[in-house]
Design an enzyme around this catalytic site. Sequence first.
Site, PDB file in Angstrom:
ATOM      1  N   THR A 150       0.803  -1.217   0.000  1.00  0.00           N
ATOM      2  CA  THR A 150       0.000   0.000   0.000  1.00  0.00           C
ATOM      3  C   THR A 150       0.837   1.267   0.000  1.00  0.00           C
ATOM      4  O   THR A 150       1.932   1.306   0.593  1.00  0.00           O
ATOM      5  CB  THR A 150      -0.911   0.025   1.242  1.00  0.00           C
ATOM      6  OG1 THR A 150      -1.411   1.353   1.440  1.00  0.00           O
ATOM      7  CG2 THR A 150      -0.177  -0.374   2.513  1.00  0.00           C
ATOM      8  N   GLU A 152       0.236   3.621   1.782  1.00  0.00           N
ATOM      9  CA  GLU A 152       0.309   4.058   3.183  1.00  0.00           C
ATOM     10  C   GLU A 152       1.716   3.807   3.745  1.00  0.00           C
ATOM     11  O   GLU A 152       2.120   4.471   4.697  1.00  0.00           O
ATOM     12  CB  GLU A 152      -0.765   3.311   3.983  1.00  0.00           C
ATOM     13  CG  GLU A 152      -0.946   3.718   5.427  1.00  0.00           C
ATOM     14  CD  GLU A 152      -1.563   5.093   5.670  1.00  0.00           C
ATOM     15  OE1 GLU A 152      -2.163   5.677   4.734  1.00  0.00           O
ATOM     16  OE2 GLU A 152      -1.441   5.593   6.797  1.00  0.00           O
ATOM     17  N   TYR A 174      -1.083   0.472  10.952  1.00  0.00           N
ATOM     18  CA  TYR A 174      -1.443  -0.195   9.695  1.00  0.00           C
ATOM     19  C   TYR A 174      -0.274  -0.142   8.709  1.00  0.00           C
ATOM     20  O   TYR A 174       0.136  -1.161   8.142  1.00  0.00           O
ATOM     21  CB  TYR A 174      -2.685   0.487   9.092  1.00  0.00           C
ATOM     22  CG  TYR A 174      -2.995   0.062   7.683  1.00  0.00           C
ATOM     23  CD1 TYR A 174      -3.780  -1.057   7.427  1.00  0.00           C
ATOM     24  CD2 TYR A 174      -2.497   0.783   6.589  1.00  0.00           C
ATOM     25  CE1 TYR A 174      -4.054  -1.455   6.113  1.00  0.00           C
ATOM     26  CE2 TYR A 174      -2.761   0.397   5.288  1.00  0.00           C
ATOM     27  CZ  TYR A 174      -3.542  -0.719   5.048  1.00  0.00           C
ATOM     28  OH  TYR A 174      -3.797  -1.104   3.756  1.00  0.00           O
ATOM     29  N   LYS A 178       2.039  -3.227   7.237  1.00  0.00           N
ATOM     30  CA  LYS A 178       2.111  -3.482   5.794  1.00  0.00           C
ATOM     31  C   LYS A 178       3.551  -3.394   5.290  1.00  0.00           C
ATOM     32  O   LYS A 178       3.924  -4.086   4.338  1.00  0.00           O
ATOM     33  CB  LYS A 178       1.221  -2.480   5.048  1.00  0.00           C
ATOM     34  CG  LYS A 178      -0.268  -2.799   5.129  1.00  0.00           C
ATOM     35  CD  LYS A 178      -0.635  -3.958   4.214  1.00  0.00           C
ATOM     36  CE  LYS A 178      -2.128  -4.163   4.107  1.00  0.00           C
ATOM     37  NZ  LYS A 178      -2.495  -5.197   3.138  1.00  0.00           N
TER      38      LYS A 178
HETATM   39  P1  NAP Z   1     -11.642  -4.387   2.573  1.00  0.00           P
HETATM   40  O1  NAP Z   1     -12.813  -4.060   1.717  1.00  0.00           O
HETATM   41  O2  NAP Z   1     -11.584  -3.874   3.962  1.00  0.00           O
HETATM   42  O3  NAP Z   1     -11.488  -5.980   2.593  1.00  0.00           O
HETATM   43  C1  NAP Z   1     -10.641  -6.619   3.514  1.00  0.00           C
HETATM   44  C2  NAP Z   1     -10.929  -8.102   3.503  1.00  0.00           C
HETATM   45  O4  NAP Z   1     -10.072  -8.740   4.470  1.00  0.00           O
HETATM   46  C3  NAP Z   1     -12.372  -8.471   3.912  1.00  0.00           C
HETATM   47  O5  NAP Z   1     -12.797  -9.547   3.124  1.00  0.00           O
HETATM   48  C4  NAP Z   1     -12.194  -8.918   5.354  1.00  0.00           C
HETATM   49  O6  NAP Z   1     -13.171  -9.838   5.780  1.00  0.00           O
HETATM   50  C5  NAP Z   1     -10.860  -9.612   5.265  1.00  0.00           C
HETATM   51  N1  NAP Z   1     -10.221  -9.808   6.565  1.00  0.00           N
HETATM   52  C6  NAP Z   1     -10.042  -8.895   7.544  1.00  0.00           C
HETATM   53  N2  NAP Z   1      -9.428  -9.461   8.600  1.00  0.00           N
HETATM   54  C7  NAP Z   1      -9.221 -10.768   8.287  1.00  0.00           C
HETATM   55  C8  NAP Z   1      -8.654 -11.872   8.968  1.00  0.00           C
HETATM   56  N3  NAP Z   1      -8.179 -11.765  10.210  1.00  0.00           N
HETATM   57  N4  NAP Z   1      -8.610 -13.070   8.340  1.00  0.00           N
HETATM   58  C9  NAP Z   1      -9.124 -13.213   7.091  1.00  0.00           C
HETATM   59  N5  NAP Z   1      -9.695 -12.205   6.407  1.00  0.00           N
HETATM   60  C10 NAP Z   1      -9.741 -10.995   6.995  1.00  0.00           C
HETATM   61  O7  NAP Z   1     -10.275  -3.896   1.877  1.00  0.00           O
HETATM   62  P2  NAP Z   1      -9.981  -3.597   0.329  1.00  0.00           P
HETATM   63  O8  NAP Z   1     -10.158  -2.137   0.099  1.00  0.00           O
HETATM   64  O9  NAP Z   1     -10.670  -4.577  -0.509  1.00  0.00           O
HETATM   65  O10 NAP Z   1      -8.406  -3.840   0.288  1.00  0.00           O
HETATM   66  C11 NAP Z   1      -7.880  -5.115  -0.057  1.00  0.00           C
HETATM   67  C12 NAP Z   1      -6.419  -5.174   0.372  1.00  0.00           C
HETATM   68  O11 NAP Z   1      -5.669  -4.170  -0.282  1.00  0.00           O
HETATM   69  C13 NAP Z   1      -6.193  -4.953   1.869  1.00  0.00           C
HETATM   70  O12 NAP Z   1      -5.090  -5.756   2.239  1.00  0.00           O
HETATM   71  C14 NAP Z   1      -5.815  -3.487   1.957  1.00  0.00           C
HETATM   72  O13 NAP Z   1      -5.022  -3.260   3.109  1.00  0.00           O
HETATM   73  C15 NAP Z   1      -5.022  -3.332   0.678  1.00  0.00           C
HETATM   74  N6  NAP Z   1      -5.026  -1.997   0.071  1.00  0.00           N
HETATM   75  C16 NAP Z   1      -6.205  -1.364  -0.189  1.00  0.00           C
HETATM   76  C17 NAP Z   1      -6.180  -0.135  -0.818  1.00  0.00           C
HETATM   77  C18 NAP Z   1      -7.451   0.601  -1.137  1.00  0.00           C
HETATM   78  O14 NAP Z   1      -7.377   1.807  -1.403  1.00  0.00           O
HETATM   79  N7  NAP Z   1      -8.598  -0.068  -1.176  1.00  0.00           N
HETATM   80  C19 NAP Z   1      -4.952   0.439  -1.180  1.00  0.00           C
HETATM   81  C20 NAP Z   1      -3.785  -0.253  -0.911  1.00  0.00           C
HETATM   82  C21 NAP Z   1      -3.819  -1.486  -0.305  1.00  0.00           C
HETATM   83  P3  NAP Z   1     -14.542  -9.370   6.507  1.00  0.00           P
HETATM   84  O15 NAP Z   1     -15.505  -9.160   5.367  1.00  0.00           O
HETATM   85  O16 NAP Z   1     -14.854 -10.531   7.364  1.00  0.00           O
HETATM   86  O17 NAP Z   1     -14.220  -8.123   7.258  1.00  0.00           O
HETATM   87  N1  GDD Z   2     -11.974   7.578   7.025  1.00  0.00           N
HETATM   88  C1  GDD Z   2     -12.034   8.899   7.151  1.00  0.00           C
HETATM   89  N2  GDD Z   2     -13.136   9.452   7.737  1.00  0.00           N
HETATM   90  N3  GDD Z   2     -11.009   9.642   6.683  1.00  0.00           N
HETATM   91  C2  GDD Z   2     -11.108  10.973   6.783  1.00  0.00           C
HETATM   92  C3  GDD Z   2     -12.206  11.613   7.362  1.00  0.00           C
HETATM   93  C4  GDD Z   2     -13.267  10.811   7.871  1.00  0.00           C
HETATM   94  O1  GDD Z   2     -14.261  11.302   8.408  1.00  0.00           O
HETATM   95  N4  GDD Z   2     -12.021  12.940   7.292  1.00  0.00           N
HETATM   96  C5  GDD Z   2     -10.856  13.136   6.696  1.00  0.00           C
HETATM   97  N5  GDD Z   2     -10.284  11.947   6.385  1.00  0.00           N
HETATM   98  C6  GDD Z   2      -8.975  11.759   5.756  1.00  0.00           C
HETATM   99  C7  GDD Z   2      -8.041  10.821   6.528  1.00  0.00           C
HETATM  100  O2  GDD Z   2      -7.461  11.516   7.645  1.00  0.00           O
HETATM  101  C8  GDD Z   2      -7.061  10.474   5.431  1.00  0.00           C
HETATM  102  O3  GDD Z   2      -6.094  11.473   5.302  1.00  0.00           O
HETATM  103  C9  GDD Z   2      -7.930  10.478   4.159  1.00  0.00           C
HETATM  104  O4  GDD Z   2      -9.155  11.130   4.506  1.00  0.00           O
HETATM  105  C10 GDD Z   2      -8.244   9.115   3.576  1.00  0.00           C
HETATM  106  O5  GDD Z   2      -8.756   8.289   4.613  1.00  0.00           O
HETATM  107  P1  GDD Z   2      -9.395   6.855   4.281  1.00  0.00           P
HETATM  108  O6  GDD Z   2     -10.437   6.985   3.248  1.00  0.00           O
HETATM  109  O7  GDD Z   2      -9.773   6.242   5.583  1.00  0.00           O
HETATM  110  O8  GDD Z   2      -8.198   6.082   3.572  1.00  0.00           O
HETATM  111  P2  GDD Z   2      -6.648   5.958   3.922  1.00  0.00           P
HETATM  112  O9  GDD Z   2      -5.900   6.729   2.895  1.00  0.00           O
HETATM  113  O10 GDD Z   2      -6.367   6.222   5.343  1.00  0.00           O
HETATM  114  O11 GDD Z   2      -6.413   4.390   3.705  1.00  0.00           O
HETATM  115  C11 GDD Z   2      -6.900   3.741   2.523  1.00  0.00           C
HETATM  116  O12 GDD Z   2      -5.932   3.804   1.505  1.00  0.00           O
HETATM  117  C12 GDD Z   2      -4.707   3.119   1.796  1.00  0.00           C
HETATM  118  C13 GDD Z   2      -3.790   3.322   0.585  1.00  0.00           C
HETATM  119  O13 GDD Z   2      -3.177   4.564   0.658  1.00  0.00           O
HETATM  120  C14 GDD Z   2      -7.240   2.298   2.912  1.00  0.00           C
HETATM  121  O14 GDD Z   2      -7.886   1.677   1.838  1.00  0.00           O
HETATM  122  C15 GDD Z   2      -5.981   1.506   3.232  1.00  0.00           C
HETATM  123  O15 GDD Z   2      -6.328   0.131   3.424  1.00  0.00           O
HETATM  124  C16 GDD Z   2      -5.016   1.646   2.044  1.00  0.00           C
HETATM  125  O16 GDD Z   2      -3.830   0.948   2.295  1.00  0.00           O
END
Ligand code: NAP
Ligand code: GDD
Length: 362
Positions: A150, A152, A174, A178
């Site tokens: 990620t 992050e 987090y 990662k």
């Molecule tokens: P998500 O919607 O939160 O999905 C996470 C999945 O992980 C869910 O199916 C959840 O199951 C499962 N999980 C959580 N804890 C677990 C455990 N202990 N054992 C087995 N499964 C577990 O996240 P996503 O946005 O699809 O992201 C997918 C992956 O990419 C994650 O690893 C995230 O950190 C990474 N990532 C995401 C982004 C982004 O912007 N979306 C960016 C960079 C990296 P439940 O349904 O039971 O909760």
């Molecule tokens: N969630 C949330 N809620 N974020 C907020 C809010 C709020 O009310 N207000 C402002 N933010 C700001 C957070 O402080 C952060 O800077 C930004 O919005 C994005 O927050 P999120 O949408 O929670 O995502 P993230 O960037 O912290 O994390 C996501 O992206 C990562 C990749 O860069 C997640 O999907 C991570 O799993 C992923 O790795």
Amino acid sequence: MTPTAIAQTLPQTPIFGCLPATGAPRRRAFITGITGQDGAYLAQLLLDKGYEVHGGMRRSAQDERARLETLGIADQVILHDLDLTEMTNIFRLIRTVPVDEFYNLAAQSFVGASWDQPLYTGDVNGIGVARILDTLRTLAPETRFYQASTSEMFGLVQAVPQMETTPFYPRSPYGAAKAYAHHITVNYRESFDMHASCGILFNHESPLRGAEFVTRKITRGLARIARGGNAPIQLGNLSARRDWGFAGDYVEGMWRMLQQDAPGDYVLATGITTPIRDFVSFAAEALDMPLDWRGDGIDEVATDRRTGRRVVEVNPAFFRPAEVELLVGDASRARRQLGWRPRVDVRGLATMMARADYDAVA
Ligand code: NAP
Ligand code: GDD
């Protein structure tokens, strides 16, 4: 023996879905986190490509297949009990469900929660990856492995834009977990010659995004207001900037990484960074709700220009103990080597999500 041939000799106990009839071998993939946003889109992509798709699902009091059902694929995937904190699950799974490609998408993925659950987050997001890698190396070293790394990890960014060679400086439990997972994946690749790749993905969203992430919180809140609700959306840091793309584009990049002859690490990003405030404005415009922004810091508010109604206010409860202020990625390596390109820009994404939530409120 190929993974598919081995699979046909072993007993399996899926919790949902039927075992396929034996016949012409299809490529098989396993997705941890298949019930999440990316897991659902990746499952759909792999099914479209003809794969037999298996996925891991945590035991839960309620059925967590909503996203798979939304995409109409819940009955096309084979689901198995899997929790990444439980080594016995991982061992049994990899022994009984051999696959060609293993995508590790499972994680405690909400950055904000990782300060409340740092140990759990480290266990799932960090050590959980080592559990999988070591089991694969022991039982299925030919399986290709994808790790969901990620942006992050870049945290307090050391260069702009960020690319594969940019040093990590995580700003949350987090991000730290990662970063461990990323390094252990690279280490297993180099130590044991595994086909293990990391996708360093910048934020990607969709109508299937979890409700606590800022984009979905915004589009759901706006949809309710557009439908007559009067509760303003309470947000934290409005000035943080993210490089947002569409999740459907990003899962294609994951798959392409595992089709390469050699494993490697790749940034996937759009190269455009946008403040939270502007994402709110784009989504509001998609619902014909032009906004006026006034004030600074915790006094900043957005109002609907036509009605004067308050739409957004700041609540410090949503500030984080340490913030990632700016993310913007350089995906030129993925463009060059994978031929990968994002198709949806941030305005298109905000529009897609806002309209989907507006329709869902109807
Ligand atoms: P998500 O919607 O939160 O999905 C996470 C999945 O992980 C869910 O199916 C959840 O199951 C499962 N999980 C959580 N804890 C677990 C455990 N202990 N054992 C087995 N499964 C577990 O996240 P996503 O946005 O699809 O992201 C997918 C992956 O990419 C994650 O690893 C995230 O950190 C990474 N990532 C995401 C982004 C982004 O912007 N979306 C960016 C960079 C990296 P439940 O349904 O039971 O909760
Ligand atoms: N969630 C949330 N809620 N974020 C907020 C809010 C709020 O009310 N207000 C402002 N933010 C700001 C957070 O402080 C952060 O800077 C930004 O919005 C994005 O927050 P999120 O949408 O929670 O995502 P993230 O960037 O912290 O994390 C996501 O992206 C990562 C990749 O860069 C997640 O999907 C991570 O799993 C992923 O790795």
